[in-house]
Design a protein around this motif. Structure first.
Motif, short mmCIF file in Angstrom:
data_model
loop_
_atom_site.label_atom_id
_atom_site.label_comp_id
_atom_site.label_asym_id
_atom_site.label_seq_id
_atom_site.Cartn_x
_atom_site.Cartn_y
_atom_site.Cartn_z
N GLY A 216 0.81 -1.21 0.00
CA GLY A 216 0.00 0.00 0.00
C GLY A 216 0.84 1.26 0.00
O GLY A 216 2.06 1.24 0.23
N LEU A 217 0.18 2.40 -0.23
CA LEU A 217 0.88 3.68 -0.29
C LEU A 217 1.49 4.04 1.06
O LEU A 217 2.51 4.74 1.12
CB LEU A 217 -0.08 4.79 -0.74
CG LEU A 217 -0.60 4.68 -2.18
CD1 LEU A 217 -1.52 5.85 -2.49
CD2 LEU A 217 0.55 4.63 -3.17
N GLY A 218 0.88 3.57 2.14
CA GLY A 218 1.42 3.85 3.47
C GLY A 218 2.51 2.90 3.90
O GLY A 218 3.02 3.00 5.01
N GLY A 219 2.89 1.97 3.03
CA GLY A 219 3.93 1.01 3.35
C GLY A 219 3.41 -0.31 3.88
O GLY A 219 4.17 -1.27 4.02
N GLU A 220 2.13 -0.40 4.18
CA GLU A 220 1.57 -1.64 4.71
C GLU A 220 1.37 -2.65 3.58
O GLU A 220 1.25 -2.28 2.40
CB GLU A 220 0.24 -1.38 5.41
CG GLU A 220 -0.96 -1.12 4.49
CD GLU A 220 -1.01 0.27 3.92
OE1 GLU A 220 -2.02 0.60 3.25
OE2 GLU A 220 -0.05 1.04 4.12
N GLN A 221 1.31 -3.93 3.94
CA GLN A 221 1.04 -4.98 2.97
C GLN A 221 -0.44 -5.35 3.04
O GLN A 221 -0.97 -5.64 4.11
CB GLN A 221 1.90 -6.21 3.24
CG GLN A 221 1.80 -7.26 2.14
CD GLN A 221 2.70 -8.47 2.39
OE1 GLN A 221 2.43 -9.25 3.29
NE2 GLN A 221 3.76 -8.60 1.62
N VAL A 222 -1.10 -5.34 1.89
CA VAL A 222 -2.52 -5.68 1.81
C VAL A 222 -2.63 -7.02 1.10
O VAL A 222 -2.07 -7.21 0.01
CB VAL A 222 -3.31 -4.60 1.05
CG1 VAL A 222 -4.80 -4.92 1.06
CG2 VAL A 222 -3.04 -3.22 1.63
#
Length: 360
Positions: A216-222
């Motif tokens: 994701g754009l925030g660095g999280e993995q979706v």
């Protein structure tokens, strides 16, 4: 003394043996000649077809050639119907086995090619190759049984019922598995593509047998289940060849008609000065409550978002400079209140509270 074996004399057996040896040697010679030609051709070309044919020829076995030659030799003998039926069934079984070996060779060559050319999808290709090889050998086995006179109807029905029971028990897993295969074959996105799924934006990091993972754009993995992902509407920005850009310029009331007529020409000059931008139009399209509105549209000739933003920034800055030189003022929200004669202005704090600017 006359020699006889299985109701055939020595001369008939000699002819049969000659046919057996001649046919075997001829097929072996043709195999070696074709293999040599394919190997020579594969060294001069980069296509896979000649390599695959060469691999198939290497998997042509002498025992199977002997079996086929034995059938040809049996035509020179006087055999009973039962004996001829046995020989023909063995020959057909050998041909089915050879065809299955060739098909298995093709599938394994395709799988090995996937490891080199499409590494991110090798897991999906491996499971697809396994299922196809399993289906190939099951079909070949059933054809051999049918060739030898076995009734395979009951066996096929049993396999069908068992397959349905297994499919119902693991339908969620199979759904994700077949969704993975669908993604691999149809390729709606690939590793590294920037996609939008619902309200989730991110770059594709991994396409597995059960899940697909986005960063994701925030660095999280979706993480999406493959079956859920294919049910969604996917926007693939990596495959966007051009980007249509539209924005509105708001000009303050009070501009002269000459300045208003000059604005579309000025905007065209600014956009055309950028190498990656293709001007489409600029029009004075309506009178706003507090501005004269111009709509501008151009096309950016690359999917690169950073390059697009750099170009848009350059265009907007140059428009600002040109407006400064032309004496054209940008509009901003403004309320004009005209006071009746003799009426006093409200107190300053009231003006601040109202949030409006007053002008006589």
């Amino acid at each position: 003394m006359d020699f006889s074996f299985l109701n055939n004399d020595l001369e008939s057996w000699a002819i049969a043996v000659a046919v057996l040896l001649g046919a075997t040697l001829a097929m072996h010679w043709l195999r070696r000649l074709a293999l040599h030609k394919m190997q020579t051709l594969s060294r001069r070309t980069e296509t896979m077809a000649d390599d695959l044919v060469a691999k198939m020829l290497r998997k042509t076995y002498l025992l199977i050639m002997l079996t086929v030659s034995a059938y040809l030799a049996s035509l020179a003998l006087d055999l009973t119907d039962k004996q001829r039926l046995v020989v023909s069934r063995v020959a057909i079984a050998a041909l089915i086995l050879q065809l299955a070996i060739w098909g298995d060779t093709l599938l394994r060559a395709w799988r090995d090619y996937a490891y080199v050319s499409d590494t991110p999808r090798k897991a999906s290709r491996t499971i697809l190759c396994f299922l196809m090889r399993l289906a190939l050998w099951v079909i070949a086995f059933l054809m051999v049984l049918d060739n030898f006179g076995f009734n395979i109807t009951t066996l096929v029905a049993s396999l069908g019922i068992g397959g349905i029971a297994v499919a119902l028990a693991v339908q969620n897993i199979l759904g994700d598995l077949f969704a993975s295969l669908s993604i691999m074959l149809d390729k709606p996105f690939e590793i590294g593509d920037f996609i939008i799924v619902g309200d989730v934006l991110g770059s594709v990091e991994h396409i597995g047998l059960k899940t697909t993972r986005l960063r994701g754009l925030g660095g999280e993995q979706v993480i999406f289940a493959n079956s859920d992902l294919l049910k969604s509407r996917i926007h693939n920005h990596k495959r966007m060849e051009t980007r249509r850009v539209a924005f509105v310029l708001r000009v303050a009331y009070g501009a002269s008609d000459r300045q208003l007529a000059r604005i579309p020409v000025l905007i065209r000059e600014v956009v055309d000065a950028e190498s990656m931008a293709a001007f489409e139009r600029a029009h004075f399209f309506n009178y706003g409550e507090w501005s004269l509105n111009f709509e501008v549209v151009y096309h950016f000739q690359s999917p690169d978002y950073i390059a697009h933003m750099d170009t848009q920034q350059a265009i907007l800055l140059e428009i600002y400079r040109r407006f400064e030189r032309e004496g054209i003022r940008f509009a901003h929200p403004l309320s004009i209140v005209r006071m009746a004669e003799g009426q006093e202005l409200p107190a300053p704090q009231a003006v601040g509270a109202a949030g409006s600017a007053f002008r006589h």
